[in-house]
Motif scaffolding. Structure first.
Motif, PDB file in Angstrom:
ATOM      1  N   MET A  34       0.820  -1.220   0.000  1.00  0.00           N
ATOM      2  CA  MET A  34       0.000   0.000   0.000  1.00  0.00           C
ATOM      3  C   MET A  34       0.846   1.259   0.000  1.00  0.00           C
ATOM      4  O   MET A  34       1.966   1.281   0.517  1.00  0.00           O
ATOM      5  CB  MET A  34      -0.914   0.016   1.231  1.00  0.00           C
ATOM      6  N   LYS A  35       0.284   2.324  -0.560  1.00  0.00           N
ATOM      7  CA  LYS A  35       0.908   3.639  -0.484  1.00  0.00           C
ATOM      8  C   LYS A  35       0.736   4.197   0.933  1.00  0.00           C
ATOM      9  O   LYS A  35      -0.145   3.790   1.690  1.00  0.00           O
ATOM     10  CB  LYS A  35       0.276   4.585  -1.506  1.00  0.00           C
ATOM     11  N   PHE A  36       1.565   5.185   1.254  1.00  0.00           N
ATOM     12  CA  PHE A  36       1.562   5.764   2.607  1.00  0.00           C
ATOM     13  C   PHE A  36       0.190   6.295   3.007  1.00  0.00           C
ATOM     14  O   PHE A  36      -0.278   6.067   4.128  1.00  0.00           O
ATOM     15  CB  PHE A  36       2.597   6.895   2.680  1.00  0.00           C
ATOM     16  N   PHE A  37      -0.470   6.987   2.093  1.00  0.00           N
ATOM     17  CA  PHE A  37      -1.755   7.618   2.434  1.00  0.00           C
ATOM     18  C   PHE A  37      -2.834   6.573   2.740  1.00  0.00           C
ATOM     19  O   PHE A  37      -3.709   6.798   3.572  1.00  0.00           O
ATOM     20  CB  PHE A  37      -2.214   8.539   1.299  1.00  0.00           C
ATOM     21  N   MET A  38      -2.757   5.428   2.079  1.00  0.00           N
ATOM     22  CA  MET A  38      -3.740   4.373   2.344  1.00  0.00           C
ATOM     23  C   MET A  38      -3.492   3.740   3.711  1.00  0.00           C
ATOM     24  O   MET A  38      -4.437   3.424   4.439  1.00  0.00           O
ATOM     25  CB  MET A  38      -3.659   3.318   1.233  1.00  0.00           C
ATOM     26  N   SER A  73      -3.402   8.604  -2.767  1.00  0.00           N
ATOM     27  CA  SER A  73      -2.603   7.388  -2.965  1.00  0.00           C
ATOM     28  C   SER A  73      -2.415   7.067  -4.441  1.00  0.00           C
ATOM     29  O   SER A  73      -1.363   6.574  -4.849  1.00  0.00           O
ATOM     30  CB  SER A  73      -3.279   6.194  -2.269  1.00  0.00           C
ATOM     31  N   PHE A  74      -3.448   7.337  -5.244  1.00  0.00           N
ATOM     32  CA  PHE A  74      -3.405   6.945  -6.650  1.00  0.00           C
ATOM     33  C   PHE A  74      -3.251   8.146  -7.588  1.00  0.00           C
ATOM     34  O   PHE A  74      -3.320   7.984  -8.802  1.00  0.00           O
ATOM     35  CB  PHE A  74      -4.675   6.168  -7.016  1.00  0.00           C
ATOM     36  N   ASN A  76      -0.644  10.106  -8.454  1.00  0.00           N
ATOM     37  CA  ASN A  76       0.496  10.097  -9.378  1.00  0.00           C
ATOM     38  C   ASN A  76       0.378   9.030 -10.458  1.00  0.00           C
ATOM     39  O   ASN A  76       0.888   9.179 -11.570  1.00  0.00           O
ATOM     40  CB  ASN A  76       1.803   9.868  -8.604  1.00  0.00           C
ATOM     41  N   ASP A  77      -0.309   7.925 -10.131  1.00  0.00           N
ATOM     42  CA  ASP A  77      -0.411   6.812 -11.079  1.00  0.00           C
ATOM     43  C   ASP A  77      -1.649   6.910 -11.964  1.00  0.00           C
ATOM     44  O   ASP A  77      -1.809   6.119 -12.889  1.00  0.00           O
ATOM     45  CB  ASP A  77      -0.471   5.475 -10.320  1.00  0.00           C
ATOM     46  N   SER A  91      -5.131  -2.786  -7.210  1.00  0.00           N
ATOM     47  CA  SER A  91      -4.775  -1.915  -6.082  1.00  0.00           C
ATOM     48  C   SER A  91      -5.929  -0.988  -5.733  1.00  0.00           C
ATOM     49  O   SER A  91      -6.256  -0.798  -4.550  1.00  0.00           O
ATOM     50  CB  SER A  91      -3.533  -1.085  -6.426  1.00  0.00           C
ATOM     51  N   SER A  95      -8.215  -1.153  -2.304  1.00  0.00           N
ATOM     52  CA  SER A  95      -8.290   0.041  -1.452  1.00  0.00           C
ATOM     53  C   SER A  95      -9.737   0.460  -1.224  1.00  0.00           C
ATOM     54  O   SER A  95     -10.127   0.794  -0.099  1.00  0.00           O
ATOM     55  CB  SER A  95      -7.512   1.188  -2.095  1.00  0.00           C
ATOM     56  N   SER A 199      10.986  -6.205  -4.125  1.00  0.00           N
ATOM     57  CA  SER A 199      11.858  -5.052  -4.333  1.00  0.00           C
ATOM     58  C   SER A 199      13.076  -5.499  -5.123  1.00  0.00           C
ATOM     59  O   SER A 199      13.508  -6.635  -5.021  1.00  0.00           O
ATOM     60  CB  SER A 199      12.301  -4.474  -2.988  1.00  0.00           C
TER      61      SER A 199
END
Length: 636
Positions: A34-38, A73-74, A76-77, A91, A95, A199
């Motif tokens: 998950m992204k930070f904001f999520m 969270s989304f 930028n994508d 994703s 979410s 990663s």
């Protein structure tokens, strides 16, 4: 210890708590991708859900915060084309599902959507992970889901539910194995999705090569795993080709532009098939065994017969490749491979003058050049000393006399050009068989290597490895490496075996597809020995599962009442209180009460009602179970 005993004898929690456990287990895998904001939203939602005083204002505020954080969270994508990319789409769906679950939990109402959400979240998590760890976690989660469901329906102590759930799981395994082997597989040949959680690591390889006097620090990072169908491959053939570098620019060696690469493979023998699992490195390089014969899907075979991916490799990627261990590779134009600055290599030119003027053919000259390098008494060292980079070749061969593969390869390529043989440097990996187990080998960053190809008129490009001409390693380096080897031998063997087992599991479980399925079927029908091995293996698995099932089943008492009382007798035995052979249960429990000051009258009454009572036998047994749990908690 006391807590674990209490837990094992705990009755089923409320449906709401059981559902909460399932939801938490299903969300855990998503947190890692998950992204930070999520993640921030999940923390905020948890605070709101746990609050006792809940209002509509708080619910609307949580809805607003969630919508904003998901958008961030989304952000930028986001673009319309990304909806066609499965990772982005999944994703977003996961979410939104977590968002909906948190809002529903805030209301305190349990509906059908909330009940099925743990299963949906677990299914979605498989789009991010493809690993044995995730497989084991999924099996564990499925076990817990089953346990929670049975626990709620039976309302018995946890220990009994664990036994029943284990028996159900073990009983179902033979059917699962059969279905796994025979169930039709669907092949997504054009799919470009999946499992983005790995990663990437940096390997010890670079597309070009630069000669320097810098010290090299060995890295044990894994670059790729290789599995050969032929396990008898020799060390001399373990060269994995990364790039060819015919152009010398000072101390740098560079590849030619794409349109200038013009090699042609005209003869191949000793063909071999193998699989590689390439670890992510954010570039397009694929390190193919020397020499690849053809490109495969999503790859490109360049003009110099190096293999590259059409897209940068950000995820663990598997390739099934072919190689020719013996081959003839020719070029139309090798003029670049003859360019050399004699002014910077005067001493080398003088030393090789006799060889230059000789009437030997190119093959003989190449052999003499290898002998020349051996005669210089060169040392291998990862920390080269006293190298003059202005006249590198002269300095390396006649003064410094120490260096690593980059120095050996560069000096050899230049020397070959001086005697009139076209040359180019090749970089890639040459792993050691110390990291090989059966037909499986691990290639590490420390295996990065450089060697030379010479163009022999009647043979084309021929591989020469001048590093092997080093007379020995410097004493200091050898001592350090021997010390490290002694310290890590046991650990490396354990790690190699672990990686091998993991690779086999990945290969036969996570990557079991229609091709493997048809291959097994073909072998079963045409290979008697394979059929016999398959029958023996399957029989062994089923016998093992049957024995485990029997051991679990026989561990329970046939007499349900005595089964419960045996729990009491077992606990009391640890307190040096044992029932005598002719002692009644009532007398024994009175003696226990005198010795421990723990009341046993209710337990004694429940036992006799269950054992000798005629009214509602099932209810009496349940009362006995409750009293047994109370007594065990009290005595411990």
């Amino acid at each position: 210890m006391k807590f674990s005993k209490q837990l094992l004898h705990t009755k089923a929690p409320s449906p709401s708590i059981r559902l909460d456990i399932a939801i938490v287990l299903s969300i855990i895998p998503h947190i890692f991708v998950m992204k930070f904001f999520m993640i921030l939203y999940i923390c905020i939602a948890l605070i709101f859900v746990l609050k006792k005083n809940k209002s509509n204002k708080a619910r609307y505020f949580l809805m607003l915060i969630g919508a904003i954080l998901i958008a961030l969270s989304f952000f930028n994508d986001y673009n319309f084309s990304n909806f066609s990319k499965i990772q982005f789409f999944v994703s977003l769906v996961s979410s939104v599902l977590i968002y909906a679950v948190s809002l529903q939990k805030f209301t305190g109402e349990v509906n059908m959507y909330l009940k099925v959400s743990p299963g949906l979240l677990m299914l979605l998590s498989f789009f991010f992970f493809e690993s044995i760890t995730m497989l084991l976690y999924a099996v564990f989660t499925l076990f817990i889901f089953t346990l929670l469901n049975i626990w709620g329906r039976m309302n018995t102590p946890l220990i009994d539910v664990l036994k029943l759930t284990s028996k159900l799981f073990i009983s179902s395994l033979p059917i699962v194995i059969i279905l796994f082997l025979v169930f039709p597989r669907i092949a997504f040949k054009k799919a470009d999705f999946g499992f983005k959680a790995d990663s990437y690591v940096e390997s010890g390889y670079n597309e070009g090569m630069s000669v320097s006097s810098d010290k090299v620090k060995l890295s044990n990072k894994v670059v790729m795993e290789v599995y050969f169908e032929d396990k008898n491959i020799s060390t001399d053939n373990l060269y994995f080709r990364g790039s060819t570098l015919p152009k010398q620019n000072g101390l740098d060696w560079e590849s030619l532009p794409y349109n200038a690469q013009n090699d042609r493979l005209i003869k191949t023998t000793d063909l071999i098939q193998y699989d590689i699992t390439l670890y992510p490195h954010a570039k397009k390089w694929i390190y193919a065994l020397d020499i690849p014969t053809r490109e495969i899907e999503k790859t490109e075979l360049k003009g110099d017969y190096t293999l590259v991916s059409k897209k940068p490799i950000y995820n663990k990627t598997r390739y099934k490749l072919n190689a020719a261990l013996s081959y003839k590779l020719v070029s139309q134009n090798v003029s670049t491979a003859l360019e050399v600055d004699l002014k910077k290599n005067e001493q080398t030119y003088k030393a090789l003058k006799e060889l230059i003027d000789s009437t030997l053919n190119d093959t003989q000259k190449a052999k003499q050049l290898m002998n020349f390098f051996k005669e210089q008494n060169l040392f291998y060292s990862l920390d080269p000393k006293n190298i003059n980079l202005r006249n590198f070749t002269d300095s390396f061969l006649f003064n410094a006399k120490n260096g690593y593969c980059v120095h050996f390869a560069s000096a050899f390529a230049i020397s070959a050009r001086i005697i009139g043989i076209p040359s180019r440097v090749v970089t890639g990996f040459k792993p050691s068989k110390e990291n090989m187990l059966d037909n499986y080998i691990v290639v590490k960053s420390s295996d990065a290597h450089a060697w030379v190809e010479l163009y022999i008129d009647d043979r084309g490009w021929v591989r020469f490895d001048p590093t092997i001409t080093a007379s020995q390693e410097l004493d200091e380096l050898k001592e350090i490496q021997n010390k490290i080897a002694l310290e890590n031998t046991i650990f490396q063997k354990i790690n190699l075996n672990f990686m091998y087992v993991k690779y086999i599991m990945n290969n036969w479980i996570l990557n079991y597809n229609r091709t493997k399925q048809l291959s097994i079927l073909n072998n079963l029908l045409n290979d008697t020995l394979y059929l016999l091995k398959f029958i023996l293996w399957m029989s062994g698995v089923f016998i093992l599962l049957f024995l485990i099932y029997i051991s679990i089943k026989t561990s329970t008492c046939k007499d349900e009442i005595m089964c419960e009382m045996n729990k009491v007798l077992k606990i009391l035995k640890k307190h040096n209180l044992m029932k005598k052979e002719n002692e009644s249960m009532q007398a024994f429990l009175l003696r226990v009460e005198e010795k421990t000051d723990v009341l046993t009258s209710d337990l004694s009454k429940a036992y006799h009602s269950a054992k000798y009572g005629y009214n509602d036998k099932k209810l009496n047994v349940q009362i006995l179970k409750d009293e047994v749990v109370k007594f065990i908690i009290a005595i411990t």
